[in-house]
Design a protein around this motif. Structure first.
Motif, mmCIF file in Angstrom:
data_model
loop_
_atom_site.group_PDB
_atom_site.id
_atom_site.type_symbol
_atom_site.label_atom_id
_atom_site.label_comp_id
_atom_site.label_asym_id
_atom_site.label_seq_id
_atom_site.Cartn_x
_atom_site.Cartn_y
_atom_site.Cartn_z
ATOM 1 N N UNK A 116 -12.157 14.169 0.822
ATOM 2 C CA UNK A 116 -10.748 13.926 0.552
ATOM 3 C C UNK A 116 -10.295 14.622 -0.713
ATOM 4 N N UNK A 117 -9.120 15.247 -0.679
ATOM 5 C CA UNK A 117 -8.565 15.817 -1.903
ATOM 6 C C UNK A 117 -8.409 14.753 -2.974
ATOM 7 N N UNK A 118 -8.509 15.193 -4.218
ATOM 8 C CA UNK A 118 -8.521 14.276 -5.350
ATOM 9 C C UNK A 118 -7.322 13.346 -5.361
ATOM 10 N N UNK A 119 -6.140 13.844 -5.010
ATOM 11 C CA UNK A 119 -4.946 13.005 -5.105
ATOM 12 C C UNK A 119 -4.980 11.840 -4.122
ATOM 13 N N UNK A 120 -5.796 11.938 -3.054
ATOM 14 C CA UNK A 120 -5.897 10.841 -2.099
ATOM 15 C C UNK A 120 -6.921 9.805 -2.540
ATOM 16 N N UNK A 121 -7.763 10.145 -3.503
ATOM 17 C CA UNK A 121 -8.808 9.227 -3.938
ATOM 18 C C UNK A 121 -8.374 8.342 -5.105
ATOM 19 N N UNK A 122 -7.290 8.722 -5.777
ATOM 20 C CA UNK A 122 -6.963 8.091 -7.043
ATOM 21 C C UNK A 122 -6.673 6.591 -6.929
ATOM 22 N N UNK A 123 -6.261 6.144 -5.745
ATOM 23 C CA UNK A 123 -5.902 4.736 -5.606
ATOM 24 C C UNK A 123 -7.122 3.834 -5.466
ATOM 25 N N UNK A 124 -8.293 4.382 -5.261
ATOM 26 C CA UNK A 124 -9.475 3.575 -5.034
ATOM 27 C C UNK A 124 -10.120 3.176 -6.356
ATOM 28 N N UNK A 130 0.848 -1.193 0.000
ATOM 29 C CA UNK A 130 0.000 0.000 0.000
ATOM 30 C C UNK A 130 0.889 1.250 0.000
ATOM 31 N N UNK A 131 0.687 2.137 -0.989
ATOM 32 C CA UNK A 131 1.535 3.317 -1.057
ATOM 33 C C UNK A 131 1.059 4.395 -0.082
ATOM 34 N N UNK A 132 1.800 5.497 -0.032
ATOM 35 C CA UNK A 132 1.532 6.537 0.964
ATOM 36 C C UNK A 132 0.125 7.115 0.817
ATOM 37 N N UNK A 133 -0.263 7.475 -0.411
ATOM 38 C CA UNK A 133 -1.567 8.089 -0.588
ATOM 39 C C UNK A 133 -2.699 7.127 -0.254
ATOM 40 N N UNK A 134 -2.511 5.852 -0.561
ATOM 41 C CA UNK A 134 -3.528 4.857 -0.206
ATOM 42 C C UNK A 134 -3.653 4.752 1.312
ATOM 43 N N UNK A 135 -2.520 4.779 2.017
ATOM 44 C CA UNK A 135 -2.577 4.747 3.492
ATOM 45 C C UNK A 135 -3.278 5.993 4.018
ATOM 46 N N UNK A 179 -5.434 7.887 2.561
ATOM 47 C CA UNK A 179 -6.846 7.778 2.234
ATOM 48 C C UNK A 179 -7.562 6.897 3.254
ATOM 49 N N UNK A 180 -6.953 5.757 3.569
ATOM 50 C CA UNK A 180 -7.557 4.837 4.532
ATOM 51 C C UNK A 180 -7.630 5.451 5.923
ATOM 52 N N UNK A 181 -6.550 6.104 6.346
ATOM 53 C CA UNK A 181 -6.534 6.738 7.661
ATOM 54 C C UNK A 181 -7.619 7.806 7.776
ATOM 55 N N UNK A 182 -7.761 8.621 6.754
ATOM 56 C CA UNK A 182 -8.772 9.677 6.798
ATOM 57 C C UNK A 182 -10.187 9.114 6.806
ATOM 58 N N UNK A 183 -10.394 8.032 6.069
ATOM 59 C CA UNK A 183 -11.715 7.405 6.071
ATOM 60 C C UNK A 183 -12.036 6.808 7.444
#
Length: 261
Positions: A65-73, A1-6, A8-12
């Protein structure tokens, strides 16, 4: 899991539970506690969370969430949807695109279709968008004419919203508009969580000969705060195969052409 995916998960998790400890986060994401502490520190620097002793809490806001944090989903689904949607476009068309991760995939697919490259002196493909990231990607394509509507930037989606966009949109006609949505339902229509985005999307839809909704399976059958347009105005829905056939049948009964990829 890359940084942005983490992130994203933490914020959710924080949006849902309000707080989480370092130990819990590390266990849920199968990474070291040191990695989670760095993530917490970086999110705190961006004022997206508040650090506590041994963990973090939500900032007391409803996260968008900012767009760059959503891209991994659902990236594979969005890529397939983008390619299928782009296939609907012909040379010389005027195409509208709103913001979002799925519409960004449509834009990228349009940019790489060689059959849309016109000869010198003929009408180029024209992209009309309120999304700064899409305009930034498309402006370097010599076969694409890019039109950006006015407005105030919304950082979460890189979209321009507000009344400044209306004068431009009222003066143009779109052959087709691709709208990424937060929800689409047979009875409630297409909708967005943010009323400013919904208003601009509605203006774009009103200026289009054909409205195409692009939405992965998580958006189908849901509801959101502000309506973009009723289902009667939607011509095509491009989605993925996670949507049950009986659900897509309801859309087709309502007169919507459904493309599942």
């Amino acid at each position: 899991m890359d940084r942005y995916a983490r992130w994203n998960t933490l914020l959710e998790i924080l949006a849902s539970d309000g707080r989480i400890t370092v130990e819990e986060a590390a266990a849920r994401m199968h990474v070291s506690q040191a990695t989670i502490r760095r993530d917490f520190d970086q999110l705190t620097q961006q004022q997206m969370i508040t650090r506590t002793r041994g963990g973090a809490v939500a900032n007391g806001v409803s996260y968008d969430l900012p767009l760059r944090y959503k891209s991994a989903k659902r990236i594979d689904e969005k890529h397939r949807i983008g390619e299928a949607a782009a296939a609907l476009v012909g040379p010389g068309m005027v195409v509208g695109l709103n913001g979002g991760t799925t519409t960004t995939e449509v834009a990228r697919s349009l940019a790489t279709r060689p059959e849309l490259v016109t000869q010198s002196g003929t009408t180029p493909l024209t992209i009309v968008t309120n999304a700064l990231n899409i305009a930034n990607e498309m402006i370097v394509r010599p076969h694409v004419k890019v039109v950006v509507v006015g407005g105030v930037v919304r950082p979460q989606s890189y979209e321009l919203i507000g009344p400044l966009a209306a004068p431009i949109l009222r003066e143009i006609t779109l052959d087709m508009v691709f709208l990424g949505v937060d929800a689409i339902d047979v009875r409630l229509g297409a909708a967005a969580h943010h009323e400013g985005e919904a208003a601009i999307n509605a203006l774009m839809a009103a200026r289009a000969r054909r409205i195409v909704i692009i939405a992965d399976g998580s958006k189908i059958g849901g509801h959101a705060f502000a309506r973009i347009c009723p289902i009667e105005k939607v011509h095509t829905l491009v989605t993925d195969t996670s949507v049950a056939r009986e659900v897509t049948d309801e859309f087709e009964t309502a007169g919507v052409t459904v493309v599942r990829v």
